[in-house]
Design a protein around this motif. Structure first.
Motif, PDB file in Angstrom:
ATOM      1  N   ASP A 147     -43.747   7.796  -2.951  1.00 51.30           N
ATOM      2  CA  ASP A 147     -44.036   8.992  -3.748  1.00 51.30           C
ATOM      3  C   ASP A 147     -43.851  10.278  -2.955  1.00 51.30           C
ATOM      4  O   ASP A 147     -44.810  10.984  -2.650  1.00 51.30           O
ATOM      5  CB  ASP A 147     -45.464   8.930  -4.311  1.00 51.30           C
ATOM      6  CG  ASP A 147     -46.524   8.894  -3.211  1.00 51.30           C
ATOM      7  OD1 ASP A 147     -46.189   8.452  -2.086  1.00 51.30           O
ATOM      8  OD2 ASP A 147     -47.663   9.328  -3.460  1.00 51.30           O
ATOM      9  N   SER A 149     -43.334  14.122  -2.084  1.00 50.27           N
ATOM     10  CA  SER A 149     -43.919  15.262  -2.800  1.00 50.27           C
ATOM     11  C   SER A 149     -42.977  15.817  -3.867  1.00 50.27           C
ATOM     12  O   SER A 149     -43.409  16.384  -4.847  1.00 50.27           O
ATOM     13  CB  SER A 149     -44.277  16.376  -1.819  1.00 50.27           C
ATOM     14  OG  SER A 149     -45.299  15.955  -0.962  1.00 50.27           O
ATOM     15  N   GLY A 166     -43.840   9.276   1.548  1.00 50.49           N
ATOM     16  CA  GLY A 166     -44.785   9.914   0.644  1.00 50.49           C
ATOM     17  C   GLY A 166     -46.186   9.635   1.126  1.00 50.49           C
ATOM     18  O   GLY A 166     -46.388   8.925   2.110  1.00 50.49           O
ATOM     19  N   GLU A 265     -54.511  11.952   4.233  1.00 55.39           N
ATOM     20  CA  GLU A 265     -53.759  13.192   4.397  1.00 55.39           C
ATOM     21  C   GLU A 265     -54.600  14.199   5.168  1.00 55.39           C
ATOM     22  O   GLU A 265     -55.828  14.255   5.003  1.00 55.39           O
ATOM     23  CB  GLU A 265     -53.405  13.764   3.021  1.00 55.39           C
ATOM     24  CG  GLU A 265     -52.507  12.851   2.207  1.00 55.39           C
ATOM     25  CD  GLU A 265     -51.108  12.791   2.779  1.00 55.39           C
ATOM     26  OE1 GLU A 265     -50.700  11.681   3.162  1.00 55.39           O
ATOM     27  OE2 GLU A 265     -50.436  13.835   2.854  1.00 55.39           O
ATOM     28  N   TRP A 334     -54.744  15.942  -5.687  1.00 55.98           N
ATOM     29  CA  TRP A 334     -53.372  15.590  -5.304  1.00 55.98           C
ATOM     30  C   TRP A 334     -52.383  16.697  -5.631  1.00 55.98           C
ATOM     31  O   TRP A 334     -51.404  16.894  -4.936  1.00 55.98           O
ATOM     32  CB  TRP A 334     -52.942  14.267  -5.950  1.00 55.98           C
ATOM     33  CG  TRP A 334     -53.466  13.113  -5.165  1.00 55.98           C
ATOM     34  CD1 TRP A 334     -54.369  12.192  -5.577  1.00 55.98           C
ATOM     35  CD2 TRP A 334     -53.142  12.768  -3.806  1.00 55.98           C
ATOM     36  NE1 TRP A 334     -54.646  11.301  -4.565  1.00 55.98           N
ATOM     37  CE2 TRP A 334     -53.900  11.629  -3.470  1.00 55.98           C
ATOM     38  CE3 TRP A 334     -52.300  13.319  -2.841  1.00 55.98           C
ATOM     39  CZ2 TRP A 334     -53.845  11.025  -2.217  1.00 55.98           C
ATOM     40  CZ3 TRP A 334     -52.236  12.720  -1.581  1.00 55.98           C
ATOM     41  CH2 TRP A 334     -53.005  11.593  -1.283  1.00 55.98           C
ATOM     42  N   ARG A 337     -52.376  19.010  -2.736  1.00 55.93           N
ATOM     43  CA  ARG A 337     -51.677  18.465  -1.572  1.00 55.93           C
ATOM     44  C   ARG A 337     -50.164  18.401  -1.796  1.00 55.93           C
ATOM     45  O   ARG A 337     -49.379  18.801  -0.952  1.00 55.93           O
ATOM     46  CB  ARG A 337     -52.227  17.063  -1.257  1.00 55.93           C
ATOM     47  CG  ARG A 337     -51.375  16.238  -0.305  1.00 55.93           C
ATOM     48  CD  ARG A 337     -51.200  16.928   1.054  1.00 55.93           C
ATOM     49  NE  ARG A 337     -50.241  16.228   1.893  1.00 55.93           N
ATOM     50  CZ  ARG A 337     -48.939  16.456   1.908  1.00 55.93           C
ATOM     51  NH1 ARG A 337     -48.413  17.399   1.127  1.00 55.93           N
ATOM     52  NH2 ARG A 337     -48.137  15.776   2.698  1.00 55.93           N
ATOM     53  N   LYS A 338     -49.776  17.897  -2.971  1.00 51.48           N
ATOM     54  CA  LYS A 338     -48.335  17.719  -3.199  1.00 51.48           C
ATOM     55  C   LYS A 338     -47.613  19.045  -3.423  1.00 51.48           C
ATOM     56  O   LYS A 338     -46.395  19.112  -3.338  1.00 51.48           O
ATOM     57  CB  LYS A 338     -48.098  16.757  -4.369  1.00 51.48           C
ATOM     58  CG  LYS A 338     -48.493  15.323  -4.007  1.00 51.48           C
ATOM     59  CD  LYS A 338     -47.855  14.287  -4.908  1.00 51.48           C
ATOM     60  CE  LYS A 338     -48.150  12.888  -4.365  1.00 51.48           C
ATOM     61  NZ  LYS A 338     -47.527  11.822  -5.134  1.00 51.48           N
TER      62      LYS A 338
END
Lengths: 479, 412
Positions: A147, A149, A166, A265, A334, A337-338
């Motif tokens: 996955d 980003s 990812g 992360e 998320w 973060r992404k």
């Protein structure tokens, strides 16, 4: 901005043949699959490594493997370089073209051909986006694990080219661990099939070799990828620390205690501020370092694992622990973060590094990074996959300031050298592209690189595929 | 085969020297670890044997990094002993066919990676090649080449690591390997479903693997061979085995959910950690075919097709078979003849896969391609790759294909 990285000198002889090359391609392709107008070529002049731009000779957007094969055969016979392109999201400049090359874009080959749940795999065309596979199989309870980003936009073909990772690859592995088969057009237009729905392929592991080969060995047009059953539930939990050292030690001890969460992360204070301002994810603002730890499974399973992680975190002076209380909150965590790269782009130009280091070196390399950044008088935000040591310092700078641009590039290279010297590598998941090409000699000896180039030559004897990338120009002569 | 001079280098430098002197005198090299897999693969006609067995020892192991570096000739048993001290393991479960083949010696870690041989957990945890992070190897020019490294994520340059894994010593000789390790599961349980036909077992395994219960291995043991496991406990009943591993609370929870998902099956039971470990060890050892002298094939196909392949082959000859990897790994035992062409034809008709002759007489091995023959363009490509790494074809010539010469002729 001033360019430090050189491309191969454009071949004037090829450029002078542009009209005949375009005519040749027009014979192979339908009208709407060939782009030659200069204004329409502009969107293809760079990728996500936007500091460098080159207009290609032409762009082709084939719709079938047969068309790709004919185009490649034509280029082979007429000595025209080829730059493959998925969605153009490469952070390393892997898809940036050059003046004497055509771009083969796979965006029109975007069909999911077969979803086989009994064998937990899907056969897709190379231009299918990463997220589309998980979306297609979500209602049946399955997903495709890697996955990156950029997964909303990036394609499977590009993922294979760069062996993308990812946040969740701590548990599920990167692209190469989730790839079962592929269809590829070779330099002379021959189409080969490798692997399939069986778990491993016969003969040499060409799937493994091609994954991460950065478009230098052929054009991948189809892939068979693994699907996995979705976990019962997933929960990201925020752990805030007063010092990066505590956070780094906590990561090392969680893993050392035999606990492998699905993701760990890391964000430092500047990254927390940037991402929180963008996503309102509820990140704690009074800490110096933040870990997002995701656990998976049923409620009982998540509680059990979380309890163990909290025990470790407490030994490292954790300041705040915040569990997401709903799917909505989890998604926000998320999202923050992404979106880190995009959110950073709102406040400054940035260059994203991708070195990987052994976990025991995380704190040391973070400290070294801060020193390098200070030396050049720049700013940095750190956001990265801590569980596997894959660091992403974002160096902030102003692209319109030539002096600062050069400083940013130099700082980036110093940081990557530091990663290699700490026992790590130049790139964990973004690829070498042009960005890190000239640092390859820092990680590999001449013999190492000569061997890699010799293998490359078995796939592309004329060096027509993505020719300016990966291998430093000065080490190529006697390859 | 001609008489072979045996060289056992004790350092990477000595290995480089040994390869260089073989290159200088134009001698082909039979590359070995401790020889436990010498009975697999086509016969190699070589003048000198270079063994890695004296390149032994764990060079670096920091357990909190989940990474170990060892010299290629280190016995797997030594590696596993070191890992066990920290409650860690090789997640892919290196396969050891010594019992099946009747070979002696301790298989080496280099040999495991060079042959990419993985056990039952390969279904969920990946193969040996997925665990291999870095190698140092001597190529056919006598150079010591490094590829990969010791970090878990690394896309720097071409992944020659994967190429070396499973190349059966035909591309070079590894001096050192760096690989990923994982924590050992706290507990292991195996759900057993009894009484299913091969076809029904295939459906049950697919159903189980489609649940969010992280089944780590799935095997089916038909009634003809099931009594060879666990001292005859299965009493000639077919058994489908599903393994759950991990933290205790998690395994207990998943067991409940999995049993519920399998409610359509009546005869379900569970065995705990010790019995489970024994059962999966016996599956890994290919126990049903140990101590016999039949021809044994290892076949890799799409998991749902394993039982169909066996059904097709039964039209041709007497077949004993059992299934691992959810049916994607089929162990086939044939009493009369190797039936290579019928087997490979059946695989092709089902949509692809490959068959490897694991046990067969010397006659059988010189008569058939031990490894699945490749399509012409892929064979030619493989020959070009070999020529770029081993230009004089000195490493294990012919081991992976009877038709090396043909391949060389078709090379561009």
């Amino acid at each position: 901005m001033t360019e430090i990285i050189k491309f191969l000198e454009p071949n004037a002889q090829i450029i002078s043949r542009r009209p005949s090359i375009i005519a040749g391609l027009a014979e192979i392709l339908p009208d709407d699959c060939l782009i030659t107008d200069e204004r329409e070529l502009v969107p293809f002049e760079t990728d996500a490594f936007i500091a460098y731009r080159r207009l290609p000779l032409a762009v082709v957007l084939p719709e079938t493997t047969e068309q790709v094969a004919e185009v490649v055969k034509y280029c082979h016979e007429n000595d025209v370089p080829i730059v493959p392109r998925g969605a153009g999201t490469s952070l390393a400049g892997g898809a940036i073209p050059q003046e004497d090359a055509i771009v083969i874009g796979l965006s029109k080959m975007n069909q999911i051909l077969d979803v086989d749940l009994a064998n937990r795999c899907a056969v897709v065309q190379a231009g299918v986006t990463n997220i589309a596979i998980s979306q297609e199989t979500d209602s049946e309870g399955f997903f495709y694990a890697p996955d990156p980003s950029s997964q909303l936009a990036c394609t499977i073909g590009g993922n294979i080219g760069m062996n993308s990772g990812g946040a969740h690859c701590l548990k599920y592995g990167v692209t190469t661990n989730n790839l079962l088969g592929l269809k590829m057009v070779m330099f002379d237009g021959t189409v080969i099939d490798l692997g399939g729905k069986a778990l491993d392929m016969p003969g040499y592991d060409l799937l493994g070799l091609l994954c991460g080969s950065e478009g230098q060995m052929g054009i991948i047009t189809e892939a068979t990828v693994k699907l996995l059953a979705k976990p019962e539930g997933a929960k990201p939990v925020l752990f805030g620390f007063d010092s990066p050292e505590d956070a780094g030690q906590c990561v090392k001890d969680v893993i050392g205690a035999g606990i492998i969460p699905v993701a760990i992360e890391y964000m430092d204070k500047p990254a927390i501020e940037i991402c929180e301002a963008f996503a309102n994810a509820g990140y704690p603002m009074d800490v110096e370092a933040l870990l997002i730890v995701e656990v998976e499974g049923s409620e009982a399973e998540m509680d059990a694992m979380l309890a163990k992680i909290i025990d470790v975190a407490k030994k490292h002076n954790v300041k705040t622990i915040k569990e997401s209380q709903s799917a909505f909150e989890a998604a926000l965590i998320w999202k923050g973060r992404k979106s880190a790269f995009g959110a950073t782009g709102r406040i400054a130009d940035y260059m994203c590094m991708d070195g990987t280091v052994p976990l025991s070196q995380l704190a040391f390399v973070l400290e070294g990074t801060a020193k390098i950044i200070e030396k050049y008088g720049l700013r940095v935000a750190n956001v990265f996959h801590a569980g596997d040591g894959n660091m992403h310092p974002l160096i902030l700078f102003n692209m319109n300031d030539p002096e600062e641009s050069i400083k940013a590039e130099q700082a980036g290279m110093d940081i990557l050298r530091l990663c290699v010297d700490a026992g790590g590598c130049l790139t964990g998941e973004h690829g070498v592209g042009i960005e890190k090409r000239d640092l390859m000699t820092h990680q590999y000896t001449k013999e190492d690189l000569d061997q890699q180039m010799a293998v490359r030559a078995a796939f592309d004897p004329k060096w027509l595929f993505n020719p300016s990338k990966v291998f430093p120009l000065e080490v190529r002569e006697d390859a | 085969m001609s008489e072979q001079e045996l060289i056992s280098p004790t350092s990477a430098d000595e290995l480089v020297d040994a390869v260089n002197s073989a290159i200088a005198s134009g001698k082909a090299i039979n590359v070995t670890g401790s020889g436990t897999k010498s009975a697999i693969g086509n016969n190699v006609d070589a003048h000198v044997q270079i063994s890695t067995s004296k390149l032994s020892g764990v060079s670096e192991y920091i357990h909190s990094e989940l990474v170990m570096t060892a010299k290629s000739g280190t016995p797997v048993s030594k590696v596993q002993k070191e890992l066990a001290k920290n409650n860690q393991m090789l997640a892919f479960e290196p396969a050891d066919y010594s019992k099946l083949l009747g070979t002696k010696g301790k298989q080496t870690i280099g040999g495991v990676f060079a042959t990419n041989m993985s056990g039952s957990r390969r279904l969920s945890a990946g193969a040996a090649r997925d665990a291999l992070l870095g190698v140092k190897f001597v190529n056919g020019k006598g150079e010591l080449i490094k590829s990969g490294g010791k970090v878990m994520k690394n896309v720097t340059g071409l992944d020659l690591v994967k190429l070396l894994a499973g190349s059966w010593g035909t591309l070079g000789i590894m001096s050192e390997v760096t690989f990923k390790v994982l924590p050992r599961p706290e507990v292991m349980k195996t759900i057993l479903i009894k009484g299913l036909s091969d076809a029904d077992a295939s459906k049950a395994m697919a159903l189980a693997m489609g649940q969010s219960t992280e089944v780590s291995s799935a095997a089916h043991l038909p009634e003809t061979i099931s009594s060879t496991f666990l001292d005859g406990a299965f009493k000639d009943q077919p058994v489908t085995a599903l393994r759950l591993e991990g933290l205790k609370e998690s395994v207990d929870d998943r067991e409940k959910r999995l049993v519920k998902a399998l409610s359509e099956y009546s005869d379900i039971s569970v065995i705990e950690t010790d019995q489970s470990a024994l059962l999966w060890q016996e599956i890994a050892d290919v126990k049903p075919f140990c101590g016999t002298d039949t021809i044994v094939w290892k076949v890799s196909v799409a998991p749902s097709l394993g039982h169909q392949l066996v059904a097709k082959l039964r039209h041709v000859t007497d077949v004993d078979a059992f299934y691992d990897w959810q049916g994607g790994l089929v162990w086939i035992s044939l009493k009369s003849g190797h039936h290579a062409s019928e087997l490979r034809q059946a695989i092709k008709e089902l949509g692809g896969g490959h068959a490897t002759l694991i046990r067969g007489s010397d006659d059988a091995r010189s008569d058939v391609d031990v490894f699945e023959p490749q399509t012409l363009p892929v064979a030619a490509l493989s020959a070009r790759i070999k020529a770029q790494i081993d230009p004089k074809n000195i490493f294990n010539p012919g081991r992976m294909s009877l038709n090396d010469d043909v391949m060389n002729k078709t090379a561009v």
